[in-house]
Design an enzyme around this catalytic site. Structure first.
Site, PDB file in Angstrom:
ATOM      1  N   HIS A  82     -35.678  10.925 -25.113  1.00 37.05           N
ATOM      2  CA  HIS A  82     -34.699  11.136 -24.044  1.00 37.05           C
ATOM      3  C   HIS A  82     -35.172  12.195 -23.042  1.00 37.05           C
ATOM      4  CE1 HIS A  82     -30.940   8.887 -25.462  1.00 37.05           C
ATOM      5  NE2 HIS A  82     -31.942   8.493 -26.224  1.00 37.05           N
ATOM      6  N   HIS A 201     -37.952   3.117 -33.206  1.00 37.91           N
ATOM      7  CA  HIS A 201     -36.892   2.516 -34.006  1.00 37.91           C
ATOM      8  C   HIS A 201     -37.379   2.061 -35.389  1.00 37.91           C
ATOM      9  CE1 HIS A 201     -34.139   1.826 -30.257  1.00 37.91           C
ATOM     10  NE2 HIS A 201     -34.305   3.083 -30.571  1.00 37.91           N
ATOM     11  N   THR A 202     -38.437   2.710 -35.888  1.00 34.48           N
ATOM     12  CA  THR A 202     -38.799   2.465 -37.280  1.00 34.48           C
ATOM     13  C   THR A 202     -38.256   3.554 -38.197  1.00 34.48           C
ATOM     14  OG1 THR A 202     -40.567   1.961 -38.830  1.00 34.48           O
ATOM     15  CG2 THR A 202     -41.085   3.554 -37.116  1.00 34.48           C
TER      16      THR A 202
HETATM   17  C1  HEM Z   1     -34.524   0.514 -24.372  1.00 36.07           C
HETATM   18  C2  HEM Z   1     -34.798   1.646 -24.940  1.00 36.07           C
HETATM   19  C3  HEM Z   1     -33.940   2.305 -25.959  1.00 36.07           C
HETATM   20  C4  HEM Z   1     -32.606   2.243 -26.170  1.00 36.07           C
HETATM   21  C5  HEM Z   1     -31.569   1.482 -25.381  1.00 36.07           C
HETATM   22  C6  HEM Z   1     -32.316   3.041 -27.326  1.00 36.07           C
HETATM   23  C7  HEM Z   1     -31.057   3.230 -27.879  1.00 36.07           C
HETATM   24  C8  HEM Z   1     -30.803   3.877 -29.052  1.00 36.07           C
HETATM   25  C9  HEM Z   1     -29.521   4.020 -29.669  1.00 36.07           C
HETATM   26  C10 HEM Z   1     -28.225   3.470 -29.113  1.00 36.07           C
HETATM   27  C11 HEM Z   1     -29.661   4.717 -30.810  1.00 36.07           C
HETATM   28  C12 HEM Z   1     -28.588   5.154 -31.790  1.00 36.07           C
HETATM   29  C13 HEM Z   1     -28.341   6.641 -31.722  1.00 36.07           C
HETATM   30  C14 HEM Z   1     -27.322   7.110 -32.722  1.00 36.07           C
HETATM   31  O1  HEM Z   1     -26.453   6.339 -33.099  1.00 36.07           O
HETATM   32  O2  HEM Z   1     -27.380   8.280 -33.126  1.00 36.07           O
HETATM   33  C15 HEM Z   1     -31.046   5.003 -30.936  1.00 36.07           C
HETATM   34  C16 HEM Z   1     -31.588   5.703 -31.970  1.00 36.07           C
HETATM   35  C17 HEM Z   1     -32.892   6.099 -32.027  1.00 36.07           C
HETATM   36  N1  HEM Z   1     -33.834   5.940 -31.026  1.00 36.07           N
HETATM   37 FE1  HEM Z   1     -33.688   4.719 -29.445  1.00 36.07          FE
HETATM   38  N2  HEM Z   1     -33.474   3.591 -27.782  1.00 36.07           N
HETATM   39  C18 HEM Z   1     -34.493   3.163 -26.979  1.00 36.07           C
HETATM   40  C19 HEM Z   1     -35.812   3.505 -27.080  1.00 36.07           C
HETATM   41  C20 HEM Z   1     -36.303   4.445 -27.963  1.00 36.07           C
HETATM   42  C21 HEM Z   1     -37.637   4.973 -27.941  1.00 36.07           C
HETATM   43  C22 HEM Z   1     -38.722   4.573 -26.942  1.00 36.07           C
HETATM   44  C23 HEM Z   1     -37.729   5.882 -28.956  1.00 36.07           C
HETATM   45  C24 HEM Z   1     -38.866   6.758 -29.392  1.00 36.07           C
HETATM   46  C25 HEM Z   1     -40.112   6.608 -29.080  1.00 36.07           C
HETATM   47  C26 HEM Z   1     -36.438   5.896 -29.631  1.00 36.07           C
HETATM   48  C27 HEM Z   1     -36.165   6.631 -30.750  1.00 36.07           C
HETATM   49  C28 HEM Z   1     -34.979   6.534 -31.460  1.00 36.07           C
HETATM   50  C29 HEM Z   1     -34.786   7.082 -32.794  1.00 36.07           C
HETATM   51  C30 HEM Z   1     -35.824   7.790 -33.648  1.00 36.07           C
HETATM   52  C31 HEM Z   1     -33.470   6.805 -33.140  1.00 36.07           C
HETATM   53  C32 HEM Z   1     -32.757   7.176 -34.436  1.00 36.07           C
HETATM   54  C33 HEM Z   1     -31.970   8.453 -34.251  1.00 36.07           C
HETATM   55  C34 HEM Z   1     -31.197   8.856 -35.469  1.00 36.07           C
HETATM   56  O3  HEM Z   1     -31.284   8.235 -36.517  1.00 36.07           O
HETATM   57  O4  HEM Z   1     -30.459   9.855 -35.357  1.00 36.07           O
HETATM   58  N3  HEM Z   1     -35.600   5.034 -28.992  1.00 36.07           N
HETATM   59  N4  HEM Z   1     -31.732   4.507 -29.858  1.00 36.07           N
END
Ligand code: HEM
Ligand code: NAG
Ligand code: NAG
Ligand code: NAG
Ligand code: NAG
Ligand code: NAG
Ligand code: NAG
Ligand code: NAG
Ligand code: NAG
Length: 530
Positions: A82, A201-202
């Site tokens: 972010h 998202h892994t």
């Molecule tokens: C189109 C792009 C993306 C969208 C719309 C998106 C959206 C989201 C959403 C909605 C969550 C859930 C957050 C929560 O409920 O706490 C999430 C979690 C997460 N995102 Fe993404 N994301 C995107 C790309 C990425 C990228 C590029 C990365 C890192 C390189 C990333 C890393 C993560 C991680 C690690 C989580 C898990 C967080 C947790 O478990 O607290 N995301 N993302």
């Protein structure tokens, strides 16, 4: 961490003052190397405790933490994304600069990850370590410790002083066109965007509590208090599973952003399928090579910084590292040089003797300590984690007359030459922080005929709270010095004090002569675990 009135002549990375540099090879590099290398055991940095084990949620304790189904290691990665996502590489603005701290009220940054992470990182910030560098190291540590590979880590990021005027973190309802345009502006094409998102998202989960438009509220139960739905079947392991489950239609099938009940909010499905699944199939075919793809993509993400920032070369583990090397004056009024040497071994440590030899010919054997440290690093193709052994020394100045460097030598290591100077130093035992007041006493050596007391200065750097973000800012204060009586025949003493705001982390005391920093003392003002 203690000051190093030393410099390493071999490897000075930053432009350095003429007389001396401190720490190895620079305060910032030395402190960040400590976070990266000293993972467990003796003198561990404590930074990785928040993500050990990898499914830990450090913000809460006990059952509340377990039932939260939140994952600190995953939060750290999301925070980095972010912060990065508002970058405009064409304009040279944004990227990893910790501006996200000012932006937590934006809808695109909803969720607790941001302030949770900053709360843990905050005590580690000081004059030499920016929050932006910690934010990047957080991703490196999460990936390295939780199943992925090591992302080469460069430092030198600078904290933003205000929110990034640009918004534009992709949201679950963002159209595919707008999403790809946002990634493009940040320097990532379609395949990069798909790969980076799969790498992110892994680990971790989508939480129904924060994202009711994605997940049904029935997920929220007494033992899943935020309604977490994991991206893949191994929530806290950085592995290729999210790709496998998406393509094979097994397990979590790519996660809630693929399978959401609300079709418009299946943002990962839209992204992954936007090139007919080509990139996802490529990643699938890579097998464990996925890990290398993630290293490349995440490294690019972390190194996306404003164009005014110059990143320094990647940090590598120091095999011989002097730590806390400092002059001090004992209660018997003896001037003493003391410190510790960390030796890093690829496998088992050896008990070979280690010597310290000064440029005036004086030599001693170092005193080994029992406690060992364990590092997440593997060296020289070893399968085992590197092991650190510590040895100490404490030597009276009468043995060190005219010495300008010392050399550490032992079997199997390239000898390491480190410079020292004794023109002037902050006296650790006479310098402290008490109730908002920093009291400083410094010593200068009598004998230098050209010595000009008016050129002596002390500057304090204190990290303090600022409004609207948990990222501290650094306040610098000049201490006015006056000469005081010295009990040591060949030293003059100077002292002074300054009142500072409550610090959030270590306070640095820098001694300057003719504008060059010649010694630094870090006063440990918080539970930072340095
Ligand atoms: C189109 C792009 C993306 C969208 C719309 C998106 C959206 C989201 C959403 C909605 C969550 C859930 C957050 C929560 O409920 O706490 C999430 C979690 C997460 N995102 Fe993404 N994301 C995107 C790309 C990425 C990228 C590029 C990365 C890192 C390189 C990333 C890393 C993560 C991680 C690690 C989580 C898990 C967080 C947790 O478990 O607290 N995301 N993302
Ligand atoms: C260095 O000094 C700090 C502060 O006194 C201490 O917490 C740390 O354990 C020391 N590290 C080593 C290796 O001596
Ligand atoms: C180390 O970090 C943990 C949280 O992971 C914290 O509870 C503990 O107080 C820290 N210890 C030190 C010595 O800073
Ligand atoms: C999807 O999520 C967004 C928030 O990101 C929300 O505004 C939208 O209404 C949701 N559903 C649709 C139909 O886009
Ligand atoms: C999807 O979410 C949006 C708003 O979040 C809502 O307006 C829409 O009705 C939802 N669609 C379904 C099928 O639930
Ligand atoms: C809590 O978790 C256990 C498994 O750990 C499960 O059997 C049980 O049904 C869960 N309870 C609730 C209320 O969700
Ligand atoms: C891409 O893969 C997903 C999941 O396997 C599947 O649902 C979707 O239909 C595929 N889309 C295309 C365009 O191949
Ligand atoms: C070695 O390092 C890995 C992480 O890279 C860690 O999971 C493992 O527990 C470490 N092993 C030991 C014996 O400390
Ligand atoms: C995060 O912390 C900052 C600084 O305390 C505060 O202004 C902001 O409202 C917090 N954000 C959230 C979402 O709680």
């Amino acid at each position: 961490m203690r000051p190093l009135a030393i410099s390493i002549s071999l490897l000075s990375l930053l432009p350095t003052p003429s007389l001396t540099t401190f720490f190895y090879p620079h305060p910032t590099a030395s402190l960040l190397e400590h976070i990266l290398v000293d993972t467990w055991g003796a003198y561990a940095s404590n930074f990785s405790s928040a993500i050990t084990p990898c499914d830990r949620y450090v913000t809460e304790v006990g059952a509340a933490a377990i039932n939260s189904h939140r994952t600190t290691s995953a939060q750290w990665l999301r925070v980095a994304f972010h912060d990065f996502a508002t970058a405009d590489v064409g304009a040279g603005t944004g990227g990893i600069d910790a501006s996200i701290g000012f932006e937590t009220a934006r809808e695109e940054n909803k969720g607790s990850a941001f302030n949770d992470s900053f709360t843990f990182w905050r005590p580690f910030v000081n004059e030499f370590v920016s929050m932006a560098d910690l934010l990047a190291v957080g991703t490196v540590m999460s990936v390295h410790l939780c199943g992925g590979k090591y992302i080469p880590y460069q430092y030198g990021r600078i904290d933003a002083t205000e929110a990034d005027p640009r918004t534009g973190v992709p949201e679950v309802g963002t159209s595919i066109e707008a999403t790809l345009a946002q990634f493009e502006q940040a320097g990532f094409n379609q395949a990069d965007a798909i790969g980076l998102t799969a790498c992110g998202h892994t680990i971790g989960s989508v939480h129904a509590g924060g994202f009711p438009e994605v997940l049904e509220q029935t997920l929220i139960t007494s033992n899943n208090t935020n309604g977490a739905s994991n991206f893949d079947s191994s929530r806290a392991v950085f592995d290729p599973l999210v790709v496998r489950e998406y393509i094979d239609n097994t397990g979590a099938r790519g996660g809630a952003l693929v399978t959401s009940y609300n079709e418009t909010n299946r943002s990962d499905l839209r992204l992954y399928a936007s090139d007919g699944n080509k990139t996802m199939l490529d990643l699938y075919a890579q097998g464990d090579g996925f890990q290398d793809t993630c290293v490349t993509l995440l490294e690019r993400m972390l190194n996306t910084v404003p164009s005014s920032v110059q990143l320094q070369p990647a940090i590598t583990p120091a095999l011989i590292k002097p730590v806390n090397v400092t002059w001090d004056v004992t209660s018997e009024n003896q001037m003493v040089l003391s410190g510790r040497i960390r030796l890093l071994y690829p496998g088992e440590v050896s008990s070979d003797p280690v010597s310290i030899t000064f440029s005036n010919g004086y030599t001693e054997m170092l005193v080994p300590e029992d406690g060992l440290g364990t590092s997440a690093f593997r060296l020289a193709d070893s399968q085992a984690n590197a092991t650190a052994r510590y040895l100490s020394f404490s030597i009276q100045s009468t043995n060190l007359l005219e010495a300008s460097s010392f050399t550490i030598a032992t079997n199997g290591f390239e000898p390491q030459v480190c410079q020292i100077q004794d023109e002037g130093f902050v006296i650790p035992s006479m310098t402290n922080l008490d109730n908002g007041k920093v009291s400083v006493t410094v010593a200068t050596r009598i004998g230098n005929i050209d010595f000009d007391a008016s050129q002596l200065a002390v500057e304090i750097g204190a990290p303090v709270a600022q409004p609207l973000t948990l990222v501290p800012k650094i306040i610098r204060t000049v201490v006015n010095l006056g000469e005081v009586e010295s009990p040591v025949s060949n030293l003059r003493y100077w002292s002074g004090s300054a009142v500072i705001e409550a610090p959030t982390g270590a306070v640095s005391v820098g001694l300057l002569y003719k504008g060059d920093v010649i010694d630094i003392l870090l006063l440990d003002a918080a539970v930072a675990g340095w």
